[in-house]
Motif scaffolding. Structure first.
Motif, short mmCIF file in Angstrom:
data_model
loop_
_atom_site.label_atom_id
_atom_site.label_comp_id
_atom_site.label_asym_id
_atom_site.label_seq_id
_atom_site.Cartn_x
_atom_site.Cartn_y
_atom_site.Cartn_z
N PHE A 23 -1.82 10.58 2.83
CA PHE A 23 -2.14 9.38 2.07
C PHE A 23 -1.72 8.14 2.87
O PHE A 23 -0.61 8.07 3.37
N ALA A 24 -2.62 7.20 2.97
CA ALA A 24 -2.32 5.95 3.66
C ALA A 24 -1.54 5.04 2.72
O ALA A 24 -1.75 5.04 1.51
N ASN A 25 -0.64 4.28 3.27
CA ASN A 25 0.12 3.32 2.49
C ASN A 25 -0.71 2.04 2.36
O ASN A 25 -0.55 1.09 3.12
N THR A 26 -1.62 2.01 1.40
CA THR A 26 -2.57 0.92 1.23
C THR A 26 -1.89 -0.41 0.95
O THR A 26 -2.33 -1.45 1.41
N PHE A 27 -0.81 -0.38 0.19
CA PHE A 27 -0.16 -1.62 -0.22
C PHE A 27 1.13 -1.86 0.55
O PHE A 27 2.04 -2.51 0.07
N LYS A 30 -0.08 -6.88 3.34
CA LYS A 30 -0.93 -6.82 2.15
C LYS A 30 -0.08 -6.59 0.90
O LYS A 30 -0.29 -7.21 -0.14
N GLY A 31 0.86 -5.66 1.01
CA GLY A 31 1.73 -5.37 -0.13
C GLY A 31 2.60 -6.55 -0.50
O GLY A 31 2.83 -6.83 -1.68
#
Length: 67
Positions: free
Chosen positions: A29-33, A37-38
């Motif tokens: 799983f990519a750390n999207t936030f 961006k987060g």
């Protein structure tokens, strides 16, 4: 499934014995936030909460925040 194909006569038993299923790799799983961006997302969220929009409204109403 392959054994069923042998039983139905669609696949030779000798060919089946040489077949191996591939090893399935665990999903990553990519750390999207994460990262900048987060940080920007969290800062915008905090500002919205300060003006009186509740966490529930923010999650359910589909607000568009332009920075």
């Amino acid at each position: 499934m392959l054994d069923g194909m042998v039983a139905m006569g669609w696949l030779d038993k000798s060919k089946r014995e040489s077949m191996k299923f591939p090893t399935i790799q665990p999903k990553s799983f990519a750390n999207t936030f994460g990262g900048p961006k987060g940080y920007v997302l969290e800062q915008a969220r905090q500002e919205v909460l300060k003006v009186g929009i509740t966490e529930e409204q923010l999650n359910q109403s589909g607000y568009r925040i332009t920075t």
